[in-house]
Design a protein around this motif. Structure first.
Motif, mmCIF file in Angstrom:
data_model
loop_
_atom_site.group_PDB
_atom_site.id
_atom_site.type_symbol
_atom_site.label_atom_id
_atom_site.label_comp_id
_atom_site.label_asym_id
_atom_site.label_seq_id
_atom_site.Cartn_x
_atom_site.Cartn_y
_atom_site.Cartn_z
ATOM 1 N N ASN A 1 39.474 -68.112 -63.452
ATOM 2 C CA ASN A 1 39.958 -69.067 -64.450
ATOM 3 C C ASN A 1 41.340 -68.683 -64.952
ATOM 4 O O ASN A 1 42.210 -69.538 -65.171
ATOM 5 C CB ASN A 1 38.976 -69.145 -65.621
ATOM 6 N N PRO B 1 32.342 -66.532 -57.052
ATOM 7 C CA PRO B 1 32.674 -65.707 -58.222
ATOM 8 C C PRO B 1 31.403 -65.055 -58.780
ATOM 9 O O PRO B 1 30.312 -65.614 -58.674
ATOM 10 C CB PRO B 1 33.256 -66.714 -59.215
ATOM 11 N N THR C 1 29.582 -62.639 -62.095
ATOM 12 C CA THR C 1 29.692 -62.269 -63.503
ATOM 13 C C THR C 1 29.134 -60.864 -63.679
ATOM 14 O O THR C 1 27.922 -60.643 -63.511
ATOM 15 C CB THR C 1 28.905 -63.245 -64.398
ATOM 16 N N ARG D 1 34.398 -64.889 -62.306
ATOM 17 C CA ARG D 1 34.723 -66.247 -62.728
ATOM 18 C C ARG D 1 35.837 -66.229 -63.771
ATOM 19 O O ARG D 1 36.749 -67.050 -63.745
ATOM 20 C CB ARG D 1 33.474 -66.912 -63.304
#
Length: 253
Positions: A154, A9, A11, A150
């Motif tokens: 989630n 993942p 960011t 990310r």
């Protein structure tokens, strides 16, 4: 050539997140009055079936479809009110929809998929290449279904947990780490049908999908300057799509 199927993942920078929000707002603002439908059985430009991205529905493809109809293409919706369910189930639903569209159009059509919609199109093309004249994906994670941020992973994980307690319209844990995930990943990695045109449009500005995952070796890669959420409303992307569809139409005549 070996393809790295492992993805971590990422960011996105704050600027990328802001641009994605503006791109999403642009989509919402662009959803407006429909353009009159084009004759589906005409011998003119090739018909198109559009498939929306994750957590959106056919409404999100209206701006792009409107532009394509202005260029003379008959456009069809996927029938997905919300692209959020089990991957295998969605592929089966789209396969039935593809059969209906080809029967109505009277000839093979082109699939255009945004983000997860393009990933589903890639799977569908492996199953039913005889119904297609080409596939074009927009910012789609073709090398790994979860090559994303990310935060989104989630969110997907939370959705799978909610499904466990009885929300069947959401994807399941099986779609993420179980047998469904294994089967759909195998389908996604299947050899591309010989002779079927395949274009993957991607952007290094993408703040949602890792753009490296859009670089399927089987596809022609076309880099654009749009955001992930703004692909369908970006004028340069729209012009490129019309040009590609004109070329595919010429190949069919």
């Amino acid at each position: 050539m070996a393809v790295d199927r492992s993805w971590e993942p990422f960011t996105p920078a704050a600027g990328a997140r802001r641009r994605e929000m503006l791109g999403w707002l642009g989509y919402v603002q662009a959803v407006g009055p429909r353009v009159p439908a084009v004759e589906t059985r005409s011998t003119g430009p090739i018909p198109v079936l559009t498939v929306p991205g994750f957590l959106t529905g056919d409404w999100s493809m209206i701006p792009l479809a409107r532009h394509l109809r202005r260029a003379g293409h008959a456009t069809f919706t996927s029938g997905l009110m919300l692209n959020s369910g089990c991957t295998e189930m969605l592929v089966e639903l789209l396969e039935r929809r593809l059969e209906q569209v080809v029967a109505e159009a009277g000839r093979p059509i082109v699939l255009i998929g945004q983000s997860r919609g393009g990933t589903l199109c890639r799977m569908l093309a492996v199953r039913r290449p005889e119904l297609l004249a080409g596939v074009i994906t927009l910012a789609s994670p073709l090398l790994h279904q979860l090559a994303t941020t990310r935060a989104l992973i989630n969110q997907v994980t939370l959705m799978a947990r909610l499904n466990f307690v009885g929300w069947p319209w959401l994807l399941t844990t099986d779609c993420l780490i179980g047998a469904c995930a294994e089967r759909t990943s195998a389908l996604l990695e299947s050899p591309w049908p010989e002779g079927l045109p395949f274009v993957s449009m991607y952007s290094r500005m993408d703040g949602v999908v890792d753009w490296h995952a859009c670089l399927d070796p089987a596809a022609e890669h076309v880099e654009v300057g749009a955001t992930h959420n703004g692909m369908g409303t970006d004028r340069h992307v729209q012009r490129l799509l019309v040009a590609r569809l004109q070329a595919l139409s010429a190949q069919q005549t």
